[in-house]
Design an enzyme around this catalytic site. Structure first.
Site, mmCIF file in Angstrom:
data_model
loop_
_atom_site.group_PDB
_atom_site.id
_atom_site.type_symbol
_atom_site.label_atom_id
_atom_site.label_comp_id
_atom_site.label_asym_id
_atom_site.label_seq_id
_atom_site.Cartn_x
_atom_site.Cartn_y
_atom_site.Cartn_z
ATOM 1 N N LYS A 118 14.473 -1.807 59.562
ATOM 2 C CA LYS A 118 14.366 -3.236 59.861
ATOM 3 C C LYS A 118 15.269 -4.035 58.928
ATOM 4 O O LYS A 118 15.340 -3.731 57.731
ATOM 5 C CB LYS A 118 12.892 -3.664 59.698
ATOM 6 N N SER B 168 7.119 -8.938 64.538
ATOM 7 C CA SER B 168 8.518 -9.217 64.320
ATOM 8 C C SER B 168 9.415 -7.979 64.268
ATOM 9 O O SER B 168 10.623 -8.121 64.371
ATOM 10 C CB SER B 168 8.669 -9.987 63.014
ATOM 11 N N SER C 24 3.192 -7.218 62.494
ATOM 12 C CA SER C 24 4.578 -6.999 62.918
ATOM 13 C C SER C 24 5.033 -5.559 63.105
ATOM 14 O O SER C 24 6.107 -5.331 63.647
ATOM 15 C CB SER C 24 5.528 -7.687 61.946
#
Ligand code: GLN
Length: 471
Positions: free
Chosen positions: A79, A154, A178
């Site tokens: 990420k 997210s 997330s």
């Protein structure tokens, strides 16, 4: 054979048997990314050269018959709010568009030490604020199951990367859901570890008392392997702890007591989601587990309290992006104040500015007691709710999301409806507990995730419980 669909264990075996080389394997993933990333947009950046270089080193070791580290040659995606030395780390924000990571996050260092090949950095909601990955400054990620829909957020890029076979596993971060929400929306396994189980050093801070890094993978075994690789105390993160191995028990399904909180099955949940989750719970009951209705009485205050604590911490953490220290800086400014205000005004997107304002307001004198302090008290109540429940049950089962993956654009103009998607995930972060998102069915072609919540540091237990679903 399509080697981009292999699990970590299959990759390890394939490399050992010389079915393929690490470079061939890496190239296959890179080819797939080249072909399909334009459509899915899971990756913000791909490190083709670096990945091949890492793979070549592994092949060299194999050819010399050297002993290999445990994840030698296994590709992965990270990420883009987790630092990988030498690669850009943007947090999907214009603020950090040209920021190069000067060091590795501890988790990245651990993966590299075990021989992982890092393919690139994945898309997210700007600074991890959001539930759909639409808040990325560089464009939304699409759900590989239906590209007209969001992948969740997210960590939408990390989940989509695994679901689209761009990588066998990825790392995400989970502050209020997330990892779990995108895992559920994309149909992959995601683990949010106990607070403190995994080092946060090198993770761009969002809400520090809630943030945790964790893995997303195709199956539970792979998730477990990665969790066990990245966990542990780190002197660079004072909130990290040595993982207590004694929490591991032999799970006997007929002795298992599963709690199902009644507050999680109320009006507002999509009936198809509810049905899929109830069927999954029934499957455990048929295997011999004892299902008990439990109560987590303060659940109704969780979301409101989360959306005070989270922006409050975010507003403090994001103060460092001021146009002076690093990141985007507005040149056209008359004085220092204008450098701050213009850099932040232009560098941050809408949702990030909203959180900073909410947080600053909640922390300001006169409001602090009414909002922030009160939310902290709710946090304690939530923690107590779980503690009481875990006196009676071994694990708690709930849905991850009240809704199916929604259409891109559907909720983006209505922040409150976006926040409501997090209703089942935020309490876990508030209480610091571990939780797994497990794909347990589909409605049409849209995946549904079951949440398995465990006692602190019982990651391995909830993973073992999850495995039983597929037996
Ligand atoms: N959707 C939640 C939020 O926007 C959770 C985000 C996260 O876990 N990073 O705060």
């Amino acid at each position: 054979m399509d080697i981009t669909g292999l699990t970590i264990n299959q990759i390890k075996k394939g490399l050992r048997n010389k079915d393929f080389s690490a470079v061939e394997l890496c190239q296959c993933f890179l080819d797939g990314i080249k072909k399909k990333n334009k459509e899915i947009f899971a990756f913000l950046s791909v490190d083709e050269q670096g990945a091949i270089l890492q793979a070549e080193k592994i092949d060299e070791s194999i050819s010399k018959n050297e002993s290999l580290p445990s994840l030698a040659g296994v590709p992965c995606a990270i990420k883009d709010n987790i630092l990988v030395e030498g690669l850009k780390c943007t947090a999907a924000s214009k603020m950090l568009e040209n920021y190069n990571a000067p060091y590795n996050a501890t988790v990245v260092g651990k993966l590299k030490k075990e021989g992982c090949v890092i393919l690139g950095k994945t898309n997210l909601d700007e600074f991890a604020m959001g539930s759909s990955t639409e808040n990325s400054a560089f464009g939304p990620t699409k759900n590989p199951n239906d590209p007209s829909r969001v992948p969740g957020g997210s960590s939408g890029g990390s989940a989509a990367a695994v679901a689209a076979d761009f990588a066998p596993f990825s790392l995400g971060s989970d502050t209020g859901g997330s990892i779990r929400l995108p895992a559920s929306f994309c149909g992959v396994v995601g683990l949010k570890p106990t607070y403190g189980a995994v080092s946060r050093y090198g993770l761009i801070a969002f809400a520090s008392s809630l943030d945790q890094i964790g893995p997303l993978a195709r199956n539970i075994e792979d998730c477990q392997t990665i969790f066990n690789t990245i966990k542990g105390k780190d002197p660079l993160d004072s909130t990290s702890v040595e993982f207590p191995e004694k929490g591991k028990e032999d799970i006997k399904i007929e002795n298992l007591r599963i709690g199902v909180p009644k507050e999680y099955f109320v009006e507002g949940i999509d009936p198809e989601v509810e049905k899929t989750i109830k069927e999954a719970i029934l499957k455990y009951e048929k295997m011999g587990a004892k299902i008990e209705e439990i109560s987590l009485p303060n659940t109704e205050y969780a979301l409101a309290a989360y959306y005070i604590i989270n922006p409050s911490e975010a507003s403090a953490n994001l103060a460092r992006f001021d146009g002076i220290k690093y990141g985007f800086s507005e040149k056209n400014a008359k004085n220092l104040f204008e450098v701050y205000s213009k850099s932040r005004g232009k560098g941050f997107g809408k949702e990030v500015r909203r959180r900073i304002m909410l947080g600053t307001f909640a922390l300001s004198s006169g409001y602090y007691d009414a909002y922030y302090l009160r939310s902290l008290k709710v946090r304690t109540l939530l923690k107590n709710d779980f503690e009481n429940a875990f006196k009676k049950v071994d694990a708690i089962f709930t849905p991850i999301s009240p809704v199916l993956p929604f259409k891109i654009g559907e909720k983006i103009e209505d922040p409150l409806s976006m926040y409501l998607v997090d209703i089942y995930t935020v309490s876990v972060n508030m209480a610091g507990l571990p939780a797994l998102s497990l794909p347990v069915g589909k409605v049409g072609n849209l995946p549904v995730g079951l949440q398995i919540i465990g006692k602190p540091f019982q990651e391995n237990n909830i993973l073992e419980i999850g495995k039983r679903f597929y037996e």
